[in-house]
Design a protein around this motif. Structure first.
Motif, mmCIF file in Angstrom:
data_model
loop_
_atom_site.group_PDB
_atom_site.id
_atom_site.type_symbol
_atom_site.label_atom_id
_atom_site.label_comp_id
_atom_site.label_asym_id
_atom_site.label_seq_id
_atom_site.Cartn_x
_atom_site.Cartn_y
_atom_site.Cartn_z
ATOM 1 N N GLN A 13 -6.075 -0.870 9.644
ATOM 2 C CA GLN A 13 -7.469 -0.608 10.015
ATOM 3 C C GLN A 13 -7.937 -1.582 11.089
ATOM 4 O O GLN A 13 -8.599 -1.192 12.061
ATOM 5 C CB GLN A 13 -8.373 -0.670 8.775
ATOM 6 C CG GLN A 13 -8.164 0.525 7.866
ATOM 7 C CD GLN A 13 -8.956 0.462 6.575
ATOM 8 O OE1 GLN A 13 -9.261 -0.592 6.043
ATOM 9 N NE2 GLN A 13 -9.280 1.621 6.046
ATOM 10 N N THR A 14 -7.601 -2.870 10.928
ATOM 11 C CA THR A 14 -8.007 -3.862 11.932
ATOM 12 C C THR A 14 -7.354 -3.556 13.284
ATOM 13 O O THR A 14 -8.010 -3.583 14.327
ATOM 14 C CB THR A 14 -7.588 -5.275 11.487
ATOM 15 O OG1 THR A 14 -8.178 -5.547 10.229
ATOM 16 C CG2 THR A 14 -8.028 -6.327 12.487
ATOM 17 N N LEU A 41 0.648 -2.529 5.765
ATOM 18 C CA LEU A 41 -0.541 -2.992 5.050
ATOM 19 C C LEU A 41 -1.792 -2.298 5.602
ATOM 20 O O LEU A 41 -2.073 -2.374 6.802
ATOM 21 C CB LEU A 41 -0.653 -4.506 5.210
ATOM 22 C CG LEU A 41 -1.564 -5.240 4.238
ATOM 23 C CD1 LEU A 41 -1.080 -5.090 2.811
ATOM 24 C CD2 LEU A 41 -1.627 -6.719 4.606
ATOM 25 N N ALA A 42 -2.547 -1.633 4.719
ATOM 26 C CA ALA A 42 -3.665 -0.793 5.156
ATOM 27 C C ALA A 42 -4.763 -1.581 5.857
ATOM 28 O O ALA A 42 -5.345 -1.117 6.841
ATOM 29 C CB ALA A 42 -4.250 -0.045 3.965
ATOM 30 N N THR A 43 -5.038 -2.788 5.377
ATOM 31 C CA THR A 43 -6.110 -3.572 6.000
ATOM 32 C C THR A 43 -5.755 -3.920 7.444
ATOM 33 O O THR A 43 -6.589 -3.845 8.349
ATOM 34 C CB THR A 43 -6.432 -4.837 5.188
ATOM 35 O OG1 THR A 43 -7.413 -5.595 5.856
ATOM 36 C CG2 THR A 43 -5.224 -5.714 4.964
ATOM 37 N N ASP A 44 -4.489 -4.282 7.681
ATOM 38 C CA ASP A 44 -4.066 -4.596 9.050
ATOM 39 C C ASP A 44 -4.020 -3.339 9.904
ATOM 40 O O ASP A 44 -4.307 -3.393 11.106
ATOM 41 C CB ASP A 44 -2.687 -5.284 9.043
ATOM 42 C CG ASP A 44 -2.800 -6.754 8.642
ATOM 43 O OD1 ASP A 44 -1.754 -7.374 8.369
ATOM 44 O OD2 ASP A 44 -3.934 -7.272 8.597
ATOM 45 N N ASN A 47 0.803 -1.220 0.000
ATOM 46 C CA ASN A 47 0.000 0.000 0.000
ATOM 47 C C ASN A 47 0.841 1.278 0.000
ATOM 48 O O ASN A 47 0.365 2.322 -0.409
ATOM 49 C CB ASN A 47 -0.933 0.041 1.221
ATOM 50 C CG ASN A 47 -2.019 -1.033 1.144
ATOM 51 O OD1 ASN A 47 -2.166 -1.847 2.051
ATOM 52 N ND2 ASN A 47 -2.782 -1.039 0.070
ATOM 53 N N GLY A 63 1.884 -15.143 12.844
ATOM 54 C CA GLY A 63 0.938 -14.790 11.777
ATOM 55 C C GLY A 63 0.636 -13.320 11.972
ATOM 56 O O GLY A 63 -0.484 -12.942 12.313
ATOM 57 N N PRO A 64 1.681 -12.439 11.806
ATOM 58 C CA PRO A 64 1.575 -11.075 12.335
ATOM 59 C C PRO A 64 0.691 -10.130 11.542
ATOM 60 O O PRO A 64 0.336 -10.396 10.394
ATOM 61 C CB PRO A 64 3.033 -10.584 12.291
ATOM 62 C CG PRO A 64 3.688 -11.381 11.227
ATOM 63 C CD PRO A 64 2.977 -12.695 11.146
ATOM 64 N N TYR A 65 0.361 -9.012 12.208
ATOM 65 C CA TYR A 65 -0.214 -7.871 11.515
ATOM 66 C C TYR A 65 0.946 -7.196 10.791
ATOM 67 O O TYR A 65 1.977 -6.911 11.391
ATOM 68 C CB TYR A 65 -0.816 -6.869 12.503
ATOM 69 C CG TYR A 65 -2.062 -7.349 13.192
ATOM 70 C CD1 TYR A 65 -2.109 -7.487 14.570
ATOM 71 C CD2 TYR A 65 -3.212 -7.661 12.473
ATOM 72 C CE1 TYR A 65 -3.259 -7.918 15.217
ATOM 73 C CE2 TYR A 65 -4.356 -8.103 13.102
ATOM 74 C CZ TYR A 65 -4.370 -8.233 14.477
ATOM 75 O OH TYR A 65 -5.505 -8.666 15.112
ATOM 76 N N PHE A 66 0.786 -6.907 9.508
ATOM 77 C CA PHE A 66 1.897 -6.340 8.735
ATOM 78 C C PHE A 66 1.903 -4.823 8.868
ATOM 79 O O PHE A 66 1.699 -4.102 7.900
ATOM 80 C CB PHE A 66 1.820 -6.802 7.284
ATOM 81 C CG PHE A 66 1.947 -8.290 7.148
ATOM 82 C CD1 PHE A 66 0.840 -9.076 6.857
ATOM 83 C CD2 PHE A 66 3.165 -8.920 7.348
ATOM 84 C CE1 PHE A 66 0.943 -10.454 6.763
ATOM 85 C CE2 PHE A 66 3.290 -10.298 7.251
ATOM 86 C CZ PHE A 66 2.171 -11.066 6.955
ATOM 87 N N GLN A 116 -8.919 -0.614 15.034
ATOM 88 C CA GLN A 116 -10.204 -0.948 15.666
ATOM 89 C C GLN A 116 -9.975 -1.691 16.979
ATOM 90 O O GLN A 116 -10.638 -1.426 17.992
ATOM 91 C CB GLN A 116 -11.065 -1.780 14.704
ATOM 92 C CG GLN A 116 -11.635 -0.945 13.574
ATOM 93 C CD GLN A 116 -12.403 -1.762 12.557
ATOM 94 O OE1 GLN A 116 -12.246 -2.974 12.455
ATOM 95 N NE2 GLN A 116 -13.226 -1.088 11.783
#
Lengths: 204, 207
Positions: free
Chosen positions: B64-65, B59-62, B10, B104-107, B68
């Motif tokens: 955002q997760t 990574l934008a999705t991670d 991203n 299995g990390p958040y990137f 939250q």
């Protein structure tokens, strides 16, 4: 490859998608509707793996309906966008859905809105968005000609320009497109842009 | 997607700096998908409370997760403790959340900036599995991090007042993202002092 693109205009949002269902070199059908009506005022245009697309969008549609039945009021577009992102995010590290989504909706207080949701659950509210190989052409055309609060006529003109560009410049360009819009009067199909019609099937 | 390319999917740039009784945190505004730019108004810096901000690169999705989950944890903390979380404690919370996903990390690489007890500024960054790096001067993160390190090292002075701080961090961000094709399209700067928060958008090279 599948193209979906959309934009927000003056009091409306629209989503256009190609209508070919393709497997490898074979075109199964060229009138496959990839823009789903989620409820009275929402459109979900999806592109990606065929099975995932049909299954995931139907799952979202049924959950949106369920909320409305249970609570008596419909979800807002932002709420549906966040719900969809949540489902994709949870599935991402288990069994990901390979579906890219453009969610268009109209809310009375907010007006029209368009949400870009990636297959890896990246969510962003946008004025114009596109997925697929066609996005390289559609986004550039929209960057050039789009301005905020376009009238419906101007927007359809722009969509037609994008379709022309995709048809002429993309080597495996899809021949047919469907355009759907959503405004204060609801979500509905606006037009088809067909350059190949399916052959008539004679009765047995 | 190859594992080492996932942080560049991203594109992002983040920097935080410490000043005299204040801190500044800045990010770029590009959201891209590899070579394509999808949006030029993407938000990477999030408010946890009035005196604590977190920026999430990668990574934008991670991002955002993770944002939250962090907001959720802070709301619970506020209900239980009846006060806002301190920056040092929050950094440990983020580190723990990231290490939970060790295999299995958040990137994401977070940058945390806040005003602690007695309004002493605190900044820190960490890698995607929660290894904290505390710094007294500046921290950087994202695809433009190498350029950012260089520019911050030369432009930074200790104990800058808010106006000078804002100028420095803005110039540092804009010149670094100009050398990185995956980040840029303007900047977003937040300058936080004990009494107020100034939020400004920068216009840089729009490419």
């Amino acid at each position: 490859m599948e193209c979906v693109f959309g934009l927000v205009g003056d009091g409306f949002a629209l989503v256009a998608a190609d209508t070919s269902a393709v497997h490898s070199i074979l075109v199964h059908k060229s009138n496959e509707d990839k823009v789903m009506l989620l409820d009275s005022h929402k459109l979900l245009g999806a592109s990606g793996e065929a099975g995932d697309r049909a299954q995931f969008t139907e799952y979202i549609q049924k959950n949106v309906h369920l909320y409305e039945f249970r609570n008596g009021i419909p979800l807002t577009t932002a709420a549906v966008a966040n719900f969809t992102r949540g489902e994709l995010a949870v599935a991402l590290r288990k069994n990901p859905y390979f579906v890219n989504i453009l969610l268009a909706g109209y809310d009375k207080d907010v007006g029209p809105s368009l949400y870009y949701i990636d297959y890896i659950a990246t969510l962003h509210k946008v004025d114009k968005g596109a997925f697929g190989y066609g996005s390289y052409f559609a986004l550039s055309m929209m960057d050039r000609h789009y301005h905020s609060r376009m009238s419906l006529e101007e927007a359809i003109n722009l969509v037609d320009k994008c379709i022309m560009e995709i048809r002429s410049r993309l080597v495996v360009a899809p021949p047919n497109f469907v355009i759907k819009i959503v405004d204060k009067d609801g979500a509905r199909e606006y037009a088809w842009r067909e350059s190949i019609k399916d052959a008539e099937v004679s009765a047995a | 997607m190859l594992p080492w390319q996932i942080f560049e999917y991203n594109g992002s740039a983040l920097v935080a700096m410490v000043g005299k009784n204040c801190f500044a945190i800045a990010s770029d505004r590009r959201l891209g998908v590899n070579l394509q730019t999808v949006a030029t108004d993407f938000q990477r810096i999030f408010k946890i409370h009035d005196k604590l901000y977190v920026g999430l690169s990668g990574l934008a999705t991670d991002a955002q997760t993770l944002y939250q989950r962090l907001i959720f944890r802070h709301k619970l903390y506020q209900l239980r403790e009846e006060r806002d979380i301190k920056p040092e404690t929050f950094a440990s919370l983020v580190s723990a959340l990231l290490y939970e996903k060790r295999f299995g990390p958040y990137f994401c690489q977070p940058v945390i900036a806040g005003l602690g007890d007695d309004d002493v500024p605190f900044i820190c960054t960490m890698d995607c599995i929660g290894a904290k790096e505390l710094a007294k001067d500046f921290v950087v993160s994202g695809t433009a991090s190498e350029s950012l390190y260089g520019v911050c090292e030369s432009m930074y002075k200790p104990n800058m007042d808010p106006e000078e701080q804002f100028e420095t961090i803005s110039q540092a961000l804009l010149s670094s993202v100009d050398r990185d094709c995956l980040s840029g399209w303007g900047g977003h700067v937040l300058l936080v002092t004990p009494s107020e928060v100034q939020e400004r958008t920068l216009k840089g090279r729009m490419d």
